[in-house]
Design an enzyme around this catalytic site. Structure first.
Site, mmCIF file in Angstrom:
data_model
loop_
_atom_site.group_PDB
_atom_site.id
_atom_site.type_symbol
_atom_site.label_atom_id
_atom_site.label_comp_id
_atom_site.label_asym_id
_atom_site.label_seq_id
_atom_site.Cartn_x
_atom_site.Cartn_y
_atom_site.Cartn_z
ATOM 1 N N GLU A 197 45.118 -4.357 58.639
ATOM 2 C CA GLU A 197 44.033 -4.964 57.837
ATOM 3 C C GLU A 197 43.896 -4.323 56.461
ATOM 4 O O GLU A 197 42.815 -4.394 55.865
ATOM 5 C CB GLU A 197 42.666 -4.746 58.498
ATOM 6 C CG GLU A 197 42.244 -5.687 59.536
ATOM 7 C CD GLU A 197 40.856 -5.265 60.046
ATOM 8 O OE1 GLU A 197 40.001 -4.811 59.270
ATOM 9 O OE2 GLU A 197 40.644 -5.388 61.253
ATOM 10 N N GLU A 232 47.258 -6.936 56.313
ATOM 11 C CA GLU A 232 47.509 -8.133 57.118
ATOM 12 C C GLU A 232 46.654 -8.147 58.364
ATOM 13 O O GLU A 232 46.081 -7.134 58.754
ATOM 14 C CB GLU A 232 48.974 -8.200 57.523
ATOM 15 C CG GLU A 232 49.584 -6.873 57.976
ATOM 16 C CD GLU A 232 48.870 -6.121 59.062
ATOM 17 O OE1 GLU A 232 48.548 -6.775 60.092
ATOM 18 O OE2 GLU A 232 48.630 -4.917 58.923
#
Lengths: 338, 338
Positions: free
Chosen positions: A306, A162
């Protein structure tokens, strides 16, 4: 599940190495067999899917970074310069980025970038519910449908992550509420909070956990939505969708694991489709992992998000798969124990 | 060294991620810069070099496996079915196997197999010196020359390992003698010793350590040779040769690390060319690593040898290198901290 586990161990013990001598790599091979439901697991085609969104709670000063960084990092990931872009490329992994709720619209353009913004960021959870139940459901469905889409493309293994400034605050609150642990134990520095930011974050989390717990007694779904983020809801949906297709998902850090807690509550058993890549420094992460019964493979003090931690485990999952598929057996090599 | 370390950290802090947020991956990137003496390290071309030999001490019943398994595993590695063969292939790494002293001659044939047997196995160290000083020197020189040969082929990163039934006994004795720790603390189950084998191994190690310590007061080189193995001496030479070419070497388990202790004694500073892949379950390993000041990256309960642990770290070393070479900087991405 039990039988696949035992059969996978038996297969590993037939290979030309002392039984168990590959340690955690053997555990990873067994886990890969379990999540894909086969003794011949495959790690290709694989795809990393990142969900991005903004968080209204950033207005409370809970992050070291301003909200605009979410958009700048979306651009950086698309441009190929972010840690996740670089790691995905190095490990031969396609990368999708799904914007489920960033503040500012970003132009589409490249095929692996999906603009499906439910709203321009979540609301500030200190003042009002961050997401309504129907917004939560919409984001969840985007994630579930994305898993279905990539399963139809033949994807065998997914890597998730994310991007969303402020989202460790939401993940900490969700973990405390879903696992029922004291809020003091779940707050960390996220992507680099200093002492002042950390103190504000702690206060926000403690108040939000108290409120959500009360709320939860009347309406648990609404309580979860009220402290959630769009990318977290989408990841939860993604896990549920991936599980229904036995795709196998490598889980990243504390935010992804908070999403896994939600997914497990919505669809019990979803956790059986997850491989825990690592244990991050964020305190809520270890709590969520142990609640899900997941033993992480790397302890590398990661705190980037990420999907970077999940991408780091990917080549080791490849290694686990080739051990199963390519090693000689004692029988084929003509070796007997003394 | 100091300056490369600081410059590498500064470079990592300029990349689009919170400083330090990639945790141990950043440490690995720094280490790679240090061992190659550059801020632009390369992991290709790379080559895994395994040294194989037999050990006379197997006659004492110190291994779970008969000595013939060394030859069978040489065949298995050459045939592509061993763990090391499979992992090297998966990670796009050439693999050399150098026979420096197996019991039975094995026909040459393939280009990556080198028959340079100093002797048909080491002598039984319980009864006589395992290696003479000149045999030790010959094996050491084979290793050193092999490092030089692959450096001339352009190899930038080497991965090392060994095959030799009985060699954890030799590695345990060497570690106790070179680090000067009590022999009780260095003995483990190797590739799967049961309690009876372990008890015999313990006795052999304790007696050998006492004898080698006494011997060491007169002639330290002869004392080391007397408990060494051909593949261990060759690896020590390899490390020294690799260091002189700034090649960078990924170290495997307890046997490779015992060889590193020898290399460091012969040529101080050799340790600065080594990346410690993992901490194995063999007790001598952690002792040798900490003596060398090396912090391992994986704690995966490995105990196979054959370079398997070093090969597992290889794709993570690749990841560390691409982070340095390919990630965007804050400046290039136009991101400033709030």
């Amino acid at each position: 599940m039990k039988s696949i586990t035992q059969e996978a161990r038996r297969k590993l013990d037939s290979l030309t190495k002392p039984p168990g001598s590959l340690g955690r790599l053997e555990d990873l091979a067994v886990r890969l067999c379990e999540v894909q439901g086969t003794l011949s697991p495959r790690t290709k085609p694989r795809r990393c899917v990142l969900f991005a969104a903004d968080h209204g709670v950033v207005a409370e000063g809970v992050s070291a970074w301003p909200a605009e960084v979410t958009r700048l990092m979306i651009d950086n990931i698309r441009g190929g310069g972010a840690a996740s872009s670089v790691l995905a490329r190095a490990h031969d992994c396609a990368l999708d980025l799904v914007d489920v709720g960033s503040l500012h619209p970003v132009p589409e353009g490249d095929t692996n970038f999906f603009v499906q913004r439910v709203r321009a960021g979540s609301r500030n959870l200190v003042r009002e519910p961050a997401l309504t139940v129907s917004e939560f459901d919409a984001a969840f469905e985007i994630g579930r449908a994305h898993a279905e889409r990539i399963a139809q493309l033949g994807t065998r293994l997914a890597v998730t992550g994310e991007m969303g400034i402020g989202n460790t605050t939401s993940a900490a609150i969700l973990t405390a509420v879903l696992v029922d642990v004291p809020p003091e134990g779940v707050v960390g520095r996220g992507a680099g909070a200093d002492d002042a930011v950390l103190a504000r974050k702690r206060l926000v989390v403690e108040n939000a956990v108290d409120a959500a717990r009360l709320h939860s007694k009347q309406d648990r779904r609404a309580a979860i939505a009220s402290v959630c983020g769009f990318e977290i809801a989408a990841m939860a949906g993604f896990f549920v969708g991936a599980r229904s297709r036995s795709m196998g998902v490598i889980l990243d850090g504390s935010i992804a694991t908070a999403a896994a807690l939600i997914a497990e509550e919505v669809a019990p058993g979803t956790k059986h489709g997850l491989i825990a890549a690592h244990r991050s420094v964020e305190p809520s992460h270890a709590i969520a992992l142990s609640t899900l019964g997941l033993e992480p493979f790397l302890d590398w003090n990661l705190r980037l998000g990420e999907g970077s931690g999940a991408l780091l485990l990917l080549p080791l999952v490849d290694a686990a798969a080739v051990i199963l598929s390519d090693m000689a057996t004692f029988e084929s090599a003509g070796i007997t124990r003394g």
